[in-house]
Enzyme design. Sequence first.
Site, PDB file in Angstrom:
ATOM      1  N   CYS A  76       0.832  -1.194   0.000  1.00  0.00           N
ATOM      2  CA  CYS A  76       0.000   0.000   0.000  1.00  0.00           C
ATOM      3  C   CYS A  76       0.869   1.247   0.000  1.00  0.00           C
ATOM      4  CB  CYS A  76      -0.910  -0.005   1.240  1.00  0.00           C
ATOM      5  SG  CYS A  76      -2.156   1.318   1.226  1.00  0.00           S
ATOM      6  N   CYS A  80      -1.852   4.167   7.046  1.00  0.00           N
ATOM      7  CA  CYS A  80      -2.894   4.303   8.071  1.00  0.00           C
ATOM      8  C   CYS A  80      -2.464   3.560   9.334  1.00  0.00           C
ATOM      9  CB  CYS A  80      -4.214   3.741   7.556  1.00  0.00           C
ATOM     10  SG  CYS A  80      -4.794   4.552   6.048  1.00  0.00           S
ATOM     11  N   CYS A  83      -4.210   0.122  10.263  1.00  0.00           N
ATOM     12  CA  CYS A  83      -4.374  -0.888   9.206  1.00  0.00           C
ATOM     13  C   CYS A  83      -4.291  -2.298   9.783  1.00  0.00           C
ATOM     14  CB  CYS A  83      -3.304  -0.706   8.135  1.00  0.00           C
ATOM     15  SG  CYS A  83      -3.419  -1.909   6.793  1.00  0.00           S
TER      16      CYS A  83
END
Length: 354
Positions: A76, A80, A83
């Site tokens: 990714c 975040c 996650c």
Amino acid sequence: MPQSMVASPKMLLRLCINFLWSLKAIIFSKLINWTKGTCEGGTSPVQRVKDKLASQRKVQQAMTPTSVNYHFTRKCNYKCGFCFHTAKTSFVLPIDEAKRGLRLLKESGMEKINFSGGEPFLHEKGDFLGKLVQYCKQDLQLPSVSIVSNGSMIKESWFQKYGEYLDILAVSCDSFDEETNQLIGRTQGRKSHLDGLFKIRNWCQQYRVAFKINSVINTFNFDEDMTESIVELNPVRWKVFQCLLIDGENAGESALREAERFVISDQQFEEFLDRHSRVSCLVPESNEKMRNSYLILDEYMRFLDCREGRKDPSKSILDVGVKAAISFSGFDEIMFLKRGGKYVWSKADMKLEW
């Protein structure tokens, strides 16, 4: 021979009887241990047969994989902090193997496939994903094909090429405040996550793809009021998740994220839901509803069992088949239905105004 050394017939008979009783007791004891499996250090043959039959019945009675979430990549471009499916490997199956697995799922009763990651548009700039979407809709003729994405890698050219094969596109958005998104990690460089969100909503309408929003409620956004922005974007569904800890992913020594600081209480989650009770498309998912109610396939096409608060993989469906693998998924089909997992998920049935 001395008389004292010669046994009488009566004594010999008594010795024989005693021997037979002792032999009977030994045989009976061994039989009990064999049948009940009480022999120290192992399971009895009878118990092993019973266990094998129970395992076979479990496979035969395995649930149907009606809706499957295939996380074909872990990579990714966002970071975040909460996650729960992190970049622990960079592996992606060859497309022919991925297609073979998807066909096995269809033959086992799959109606809906959701592609996720990681960021699914990152691998081969979305072309790998597009080919799988097209295959599932055109070749397998699945009623519903969907994607969950952070939206940062999506281009209009992808919609032009593959949009007709996609039913639902869900874009993750946890806040309508850019600073909050920065704190969470849902950003890349100076790009505006929110500008991208509105642009994708317009493309979905233009290319006839149902638009959906996913939000993870955490310590940085639980007191935010998103009503006005959600109403303006008008998604078909707004999935609202309570931040969830998964050992080995976003919690624990081997995790790539430390999500403890993002966790909110059940009461804080309920307060957020109450604040948005007027939003008709809201679909809430607490930790209880979320944990075991998803059939998750990882990058190796293994079902992930989250019952113990971590992700324990089954064997790959490519090696043992769907029924054998799904029996070890920990999937709670009752909770799946209770949380509204089965809904109108084909855009042909949604009667949307494009």
